[in-house]
Scaffold this active site. Structure first.
Site, PDB file in Angstrom:
ATOM      1  N   HIS A  64       0.875  -1.165   0.000  1.00  0.00           N
ATOM      2  CA  HIS A  64       0.000   0.000   0.000  1.00  0.00           C
ATOM      3  C   HIS A  64       0.915   1.218   0.000  1.00  0.00           C
ATOM      4  CE1 HIS A  64      -3.145   2.814   0.500  1.00  0.00           C
ATOM      5  NE2 HIS A  64      -2.793   3.159   1.719  1.00  0.00           N
ATOM      6  N   ASP A  66       1.413   4.908  -1.273  1.00  0.00           N
ATOM      7  CA  ASP A  66       0.743   6.082  -1.833  1.00  0.00           C
ATOM      8  C   ASP A  66       1.599   6.716  -2.921  1.00  0.00           C
ATOM      9  OD1 ASP A  66      -1.751   6.539  -0.204  1.00  0.00           O
ATOM     10  OD2 ASP A  66      -0.274   6.416   1.407  1.00  0.00           O
ATOM     11  N   ASP A 188      -7.995   2.109   0.198  1.00  0.00           N
ATOM     12  CA  ASP A 188      -7.725   3.395   0.853  1.00  0.00           C
ATOM     13  C   ASP A 188      -8.651   4.536   0.470  1.00  0.00           C
ATOM     14  OD1 ASP A 188      -6.163   4.717   2.780  1.00  0.00           O
ATOM     15  OD2 ASP A 188      -4.970   5.695   1.235  1.00  0.00           O
TER      16      ASP A 188
END
Length: 266
Positions: A64, A66, A188
């Site tokens: 994960h 970003d 997310d």
């Protein structure tokens, strides 16, 4: 007749003929095309076997990362400004490949194509071949496949399609069928729109997993054991064109950083 002719030859010619017979005999007797190795298929065929009658638990490590949030994309990739947030994506990929090679039972899921593309371009041809082997064996798998994990509230659908096309095209051109993501993965974004589910279904995904929904909705689904559903994501498209199997990722992962309530639009 062959033995007769052979016996009439001089010793030097006898040696030459004998060498040719042994060489050709060995080559022609080799079972060409019959040797077959057990190939390990990618996709669902690479999943570990389950045990009937038992609760089978699958641990799925995933990224994960970003593509820009508290730090810039470059800072996230190279691990700069760790005083802001401790993250260096290139080291994640380096260590993942190393650990997958050490144990063939290990699996890993990578999500953000923007970072993987940058890492891939910096690798040697031998490392690229190694990664292709891991992908072809289903040990390294891609989910979602877009350039990033797009927001579902503020983005226009054309931008969503463009960024998904950019990421999926790279995976297809690099890895072929084994690089195709089977699952849409939005753990997310703050809230989930049915238009995204409709797009994912029309793109050919088998399922959609998300991580943020309203806490009251989640509690209700948990109590009723309804965290998995078939999302009918369009009123205008005939079923099952926009129907998509959907699951709440937090049914198996406790998320302690939810930042508050989210709304699942239906």
């Amino acid at each position: 007749m062959t033995l007769c002719c052979f016996s009439n030859m001089t010793p030097i010619y006898q040696l030459i003929v004998a060498a040719l017979v042994l060489t050709l005999g060995g080559v022609l007797s080799f079972p060409l095309g019959l040797e077959k190795r057990d190939s390990v298929a990618c996709g669902y065929q690479s999943c570990h076997p389950t045990v009937p009658g038992m609760l089978n638990v699958h641990l799925v490590p995933h990224t994960h990362d970003d593509v820009g949030w508290l730090k810039t994309v470059d800072q996230y990739y190279y691990g700069d400004r760790n005083d802001i947030q401790h993250a260096g994506v290139q080291y994640i990929l380096d260590s993942v490949v190393d650990q997958l090679l050490k144990n063939p039972d290990r699996r890993f899921i990578y999500v953000e194509t923007a970072f993987f593309y940058r890492w891939w371009k910096q690798q040697s041809s031998s490392m690229q071949q190694t990664v292709k082997q891991l992908v072809n064996e289903g040990r390294l798998e891609f989910v979602n496949g877009g350039w990033c994990m797009s927001d579902e509230a503020a983005t226009h659908y054309s931008a969503v399609i463009d960024q998904m096309t950019l990421g999926l095209r790279f995976l297809n051109e690099t890895f072929g069928a084994c690089g195709r993501p089977r699952v849409a993965w939005h753990i997310d974004p703050f809230g989930h729109a049915r238009e995204h589910a409709s797009l994912f279904s029309q793109m050919g995904y088998d399922g959609f997993f998300f991580g943020r929904l309203d806490y009251q909705d989640r509690d209700s689904r948990r109590s009723k054991k309804e965290q998995e559903l078939l999302w009918r994501a369009s009123d205008s498209l005939p079923a099952p064109m926009a129907d998509l199997f959907t699951g709440d990722k937090t049914c198996v992962e406790k998320n302690t950083e939810n930042y508050g309530a989210r709304v699942l639009t239906r």
